[in-house]
Design a protein around this motif. Structure first.
Motif, PDB file in Angstrom:
ATOM      1  N   LYS A 127       0.843  -1.188   0.000  1.00  0.00           N
ATOM      2  CA  LYS A 127       0.000   0.000   0.000  1.00  0.00           C
ATOM      3  C   LYS A 127       0.879   1.239   0.000  1.00  0.00           C
ATOM      4  O   LYS A 127       2.051   1.193   0.394  1.00  0.00           O
ATOM      5  CB  LYS A 127      -0.936   0.019   1.201  1.00  0.00           C
ATOM      6  N   ASP A 129       1.064   5.750  -1.432  1.00  0.00           N
ATOM      7  CA  ASP A 129       0.455   6.968  -1.945  1.00  0.00           C
ATOM      8  C   ASP A 129       1.484   7.699  -2.805  1.00  0.00           C
ATOM      9  O   ASP A 129       2.657   7.796  -2.426  1.00  0.00           O
ATOM     10  CB  ASP A 129      -0.003   7.859  -0.785  1.00  0.00           C
ATOM     11  N   SER A 142      -2.438   9.879  -5.466  1.00  0.00           N
ATOM     12  CA  SER A 142      -3.023   8.586  -5.860  1.00  0.00           C
ATOM     13  C   SER A 142      -2.744   7.544  -4.784  1.00  0.00           C
ATOM     14  O   SER A 142      -1.648   6.975  -4.734  1.00  0.00           O
ATOM     15  CB  SER A 142      -2.445   8.117  -7.197  1.00  0.00           C
ATOM     16  N   PHE A 144      -3.079   3.791  -3.199  1.00  0.00           N
ATOM     17  CA  PHE A 144      -3.228   2.473  -3.817  1.00  0.00           C
ATOM     18  C   PHE A 144      -2.958   1.388  -2.784  1.00  0.00           C
ATOM     19  O   PHE A 144      -2.329   1.632  -1.748  1.00  0.00           O
ATOM     20  CB  PHE A 144      -2.277   2.312  -5.005  1.00  0.00           C
ATOM     21  N   ASN A 169      -6.846  -1.844  -4.979  1.00  0.00           N
ATOM     22  CA  ASN A 169      -7.476  -0.525  -4.892  1.00  0.00           C
ATOM     23  C   ASN A 169      -6.522   0.519  -5.458  1.00  0.00           C
ATOM     24  O   ASN A 169      -5.327   0.500  -5.149  1.00  0.00           O
ATOM     25  CB  ASN A 169      -7.802  -0.162  -3.431  1.00  0.00           C
ATOM     26  N   GLY A 171      -6.671   4.932  -6.681  1.00  0.00           N
ATOM     27  CA  GLY A 171      -7.544   6.096  -6.741  1.00  0.00           C
ATOM     28  C   GLY A 171      -6.817   7.362  -7.137  1.00  0.00           C
ATOM     29  O   GLY A 171      -5.587   7.397  -7.294  1.00  0.00           O
ATOM     30  N   LYS A 173      -7.020  11.464  -5.843  1.00  0.00           N
ATOM     31  CA  LYS A 173      -7.559  12.294  -4.770  1.00  0.00           C
ATOM     32  C   LYS A 173      -7.161  13.751  -4.973  1.00  0.00           C
ATOM     33  O   LYS A 173      -6.010  14.041  -5.304  1.00  0.00           O
ATOM     34  CB  LYS A 173      -7.040  11.785  -3.418  1.00  0.00           C
ATOM     35  N   ARG A 182     -12.520  12.487  -4.553  1.00  0.00           N
ATOM     36  CA  ARG A 182     -11.693  11.359  -4.944  1.00  0.00           C
ATOM     37  C   ARG A 182     -12.468  10.389  -5.822  1.00  0.00           C
ATOM     38  O   ARG A 182     -13.697  10.311  -5.762  1.00  0.00           O
ATOM     39  CB  ARG A 182     -11.112  10.641  -3.725  1.00  0.00           C
ATOM     40  N   ASP A 184     -12.172   6.232  -6.860  1.00  0.00           N
ATOM     41  CA  ASP A 184     -11.528   4.985  -6.450  1.00  0.00           C
ATOM     42  C   ASP A 184     -11.980   3.839  -7.337  1.00  0.00           C
ATOM     43  O   ASP A 184     -13.188   3.648  -7.568  1.00  0.00           O
ATOM     44  CB  ASP A 184     -11.861   4.667  -4.998  1.00  0.00           C
ATOM     45  N   THR A 186     -11.802  -0.320  -7.596  1.00  0.00           N
ATOM     46  CA  THR A 186     -11.534  -1.528  -6.814  1.00  0.00           C
ATOM     47  C   THR A 186     -11.706  -2.746  -7.710  1.00  0.00           C
ATOM     48  O   THR A 186     -12.752  -2.910  -8.343  1.00  0.00           O
ATOM     49  CB  THR A 186     -12.497  -1.644  -5.622  1.00  0.00           C
ATOM     50  N   TYR A 236     -21.566   5.302  -5.628  1.00  0.00           N
ATOM     51  CA  TYR A 236     -20.796   4.073  -5.517  1.00  0.00           C
ATOM     52  C   TYR A 236     -21.259   3.059  -6.568  1.00  0.00           C
ATOM     53  O   TYR A 236     -22.418   3.029  -6.951  1.00  0.00           O
ATOM     54  CB  TYR A 236     -20.938   3.501  -4.107  1.00  0.00           C
TER      55      TYR A 236
END
Length: 277
Positions: A127, A129, A142, A144, A169, A171, A173, A182, A184, A186, A236
């Protein structure tokens, strides 16, 4: 029925700052998990669909030994966390295992929470950013993340059905002092037949329903009206994708005519107002 148990649960962590930008760490933890009241004493029956969930007053607490190795990097505009883990479980608690029945009148399919003697669960997680800089009055980035886990009953060599498929994931932002927006994406991987213990999921010769891969898109925003008041809104599953969560369909036959009843919501809107007191 009532149960009792006890354990000593030591935890140990080591952190090494290899460079100003990178650190590596290792963790060891001894885990202890007691069954909840519903697993021990709960009962449910659907007499028209011919299935039931029965209690298990003989459940034992679950214990585990867990190891984790990881690294954290903080570079120019990029933060990154990587971790690999493995755990050995004794008396692993698994919910909704099929223990008997054929799903017919007089012989309903019966599910129960059970202990699995020895289980190994391993996986990894990434994970981070990426900061793209400032533009149009705000900060762009971004976030992730990706994770994958595997579980196996070491006594039988069969998969553990409660393990979810991998998920990705990513995204984009946009952040200012007063509001955030943002997007996203998935991606949920398919649940492969090779990762399912059919014998404990469904009555043979039927086979377990396998969830296909699915990618969804969410768009959301937050307006910070005051430091103690926030308005959140989002659309969503923007593309109205039809998909299932694996945890919802365990025990559902591949030939089921009501599989659509287990899908997640299509496109939907959610609005909330959050106040801190």
């Amino acid at each position: 029925a009532s149960i009792s148990g006890n354990a000593t649960s030591p935890k140990l962590g080591v952190l090494l700052r290899a460079t100003p930008q990178w650190s590596v760490y290792g963790n060891y933890a001894h885990g202890f998990k007691a069954p909840n009241a519903n697993q021990v004493n709960g009962f449910f029956e659907n007499i028209t669909a011919f299935y039931r969930t029965i209690p298990n007053p003989n459940l034992k607490p679950e214990t585990s030994r867990n190891f984790e190795l990881g690294a954290r990097g903080r570079l120019d505009g990029v933060s990154l966390d990587v971790a690999a883990f493995t755990g050995r479980y004794k008396d692993f608690i698994e919910e909704n295992r099929q223990v008997s029945g054929a799903g017919v009148p007089g012989n309903p399919t019966t599910f129960q929470t059970v202990n699995i003697g020895n289980v190994r669960i391993s996986g990894f997680e990434i994970k981070g950013d990426v900061a793209w800089g400032r533009a149009a009055g705000g900060q762009w980035s971004s976030p992730f993340g990706y994770g994958q886990t595997r579980g196996k009953d070491t006594n039988t060599g069969r998969p553990v059905n409660s393990i979810n498929p991998s998920r990705l994931n990513a995204g984009l932002k946009y952040d200012t002092a007063s509001w955030t927006a943002r997007m996203d994406v998935t991606h949920r991987a398919a649940k492969k037949a090779s990762d399912i213990d059919n014998a404990s999921a469904i009555t043979p010769p039927a086979t377990q329903f396998t969830t296909p891969a699915a990618t969804t898109l969410d768009v959301s925003a937050q307006w910070r009206i005051r430091p103690d008041l926030r308005l959140n809104a989002g659309i969503y599953n923007l593309t109205d994708k039809k998909y299932w969560n694996w945890s919802d369909v365990r025990g559902l036959a591949a030939t089921s005519t009501v599989a659509d009843a287990y899908t997640q919501p299509g496109r939907y809107l959610r609005v909330s107002l959050v106040a801190d007191f």
